[in-house]
Scaffold this motif. Structure first.
Motif, PDB file in Angstrom:
ATOM      1  N   ARG A  13      31.334  35.061  39.777  1.00 20.73           N
ATOM      2  CA  ARG A  13      32.468  34.141  39.841  1.00 20.73           C
ATOM      3  C   ARG A  13      33.554  34.698  40.747  1.00 20.73           C
ATOM      4  NH1 ARG A  13      34.803  33.494  34.356  1.00 20.73           N
ATOM      5  NH2 ARG A  13      36.200  32.126  35.490  1.00 20.73           N
ATOM      6  N   LYS A  73      44.279  32.230  32.432  1.00 22.92           N
ATOM      7  CA  LYS A  73      43.387  31.933  31.317  1.00 22.92           C
ATOM      8  C   LYS A  73      41.916  31.982  31.732  1.00 22.92           C
ATOM      9  CE  LYS A  73      43.198  28.687  27.509  1.00 22.92           C
ATOM     10  NZ  LYS A  73      43.765  27.470  26.960  1.00 22.92           N
ATOM     11  N   SER A  74      41.620  31.514  32.939  1.00 21.09           N
ATOM     12  CA  SER A  74      40.225  31.462  33.394  1.00 21.09           C
ATOM     13  C   SER A  74      39.654  32.840  33.727  1.00 21.09           C
ATOM     14  CB  SER A  74      40.103  30.555  34.614  1.00 21.09           C
ATOM     15  OG  SER A  74      40.848  31.072  35.688  1.00 21.09           O
ATOM     16  N   THR A  75      40.489  33.876  33.795  1.00 19.65           N
ATOM     17  CA  THR A  75      39.986  35.217  34.120  1.00 19.65           C
ATOM     18  C   THR A  75      39.835  36.100  32.890  1.00 19.65           C
ATOM     19  OG1 THR A  75      42.186  36.150  34.543  1.00 19.65           O
ATOM     20  CG2 THR A  75      41.028  35.154  36.419  1.00 19.65           C
ATOM     21  N   ARG A  76      40.222  35.614  31.737  1.00 22.47           N
ATOM     22  CA  ARG A  76      40.171  36.429  30.522  1.00 22.47           C
ATOM     23  C   ARG A  76      38.742  36.700  30.089  1.00 22.47           C
ATOM     24  NH1 ARG A  76      45.164  33.316  27.665  1.00 22.47           N
ATOM     25  NH2 ARG A  76      46.667  34.008  29.202  1.00 22.47           N
ATOM     26  N   HIS A 105      45.031  40.728  35.151  1.00 20.80           N
ATOM     27  CA  HIS A 105      43.780  39.980  35.003  1.00 20.80           C
ATOM     28  C   HIS A 105      42.778  40.767  34.162  1.00 20.80           C
ATOM     29  CE1 HIS A 105      44.551  36.522  37.518  1.00 20.80           C
ATOM     30  NE2 HIS A 105      44.928  37.288  38.529  1.00 20.80           N
ATOM     31  N   LYS A 147      41.625  28.291  47.890  1.00 19.97           N
ATOM     32  CA  LYS A 147      41.030  27.709  46.686  1.00 19.97           C
ATOM     33  C   LYS A 147      40.056  26.594  47.053  1.00 19.97           C
ATOM     34  CE  LYS A 147      44.459  28.739  43.232  1.00 19.97           C
ATOM     35  NZ  LYS A 147      44.144  28.831  41.838  1.00 19.97           N
ATOM     36  N   TYR A 172      37.860  34.124  41.865  1.00 19.47           N
ATOM     37  CA  TYR A 172      39.153  33.578  41.457  1.00 19.47           C
ATOM     38  C   TYR A 172      40.129  33.826  42.596  1.00 19.47           C
ATOM     39  CZ  TYR A 172      43.643  33.057  39.144  1.00 19.47           C
ATOM     40  OH  TYR A 172      44.907  32.662  38.825  1.00 19.47           O
TER      41      TYR A 172
END
Length: 87
Positions: A17, A40-43, A33, A69, A19
């Motif tokens: 993935r 939130k999406s990297t937790r 991170h 992005k 980011y």
């Protein structure tokens, strides 16, 4: 004040993935991170810096983040190069 736009990568059970984000302090942001207080999406994953650009101010970094992005081909190329897959 100098701004940065960056791409992080992480190997997960579902694949590799990426980011994209921007910050004024790149080291602090990567630490956030990885400690679970970043986006939130990297937790829950361990992230490494795979690409970064320095911009003269935060506004320019934010503009560049918007473009990165949406540049899926660049993100795929970066992920492949980090994984040693070449093109």
């Amino acid at each position: 004040m100098t701004g940065f736009v960056y791409v992080l990568g992480s190997q997960t059970s579902g694949g590799y993935r990426t980011y994209v984000g921007w910050t004024l302090d790149l080291e602090r942001r990567l630490a956030e991170h990885n400690s679970g207080i970043g986006a939130k999406s990297t937790r829950g994953s361990v992230w490494c810096l795979i690409y970064a650009e320095r911009w003269p101010c935060r506004i320019e970094a934010m503009r560049r983040e918007w473009h990165l992005k949406r540049d899926r081909s660049l993100r795929r190329r970066l992920a492949r190069s980090v994984q040693g897959l070449g093109r």
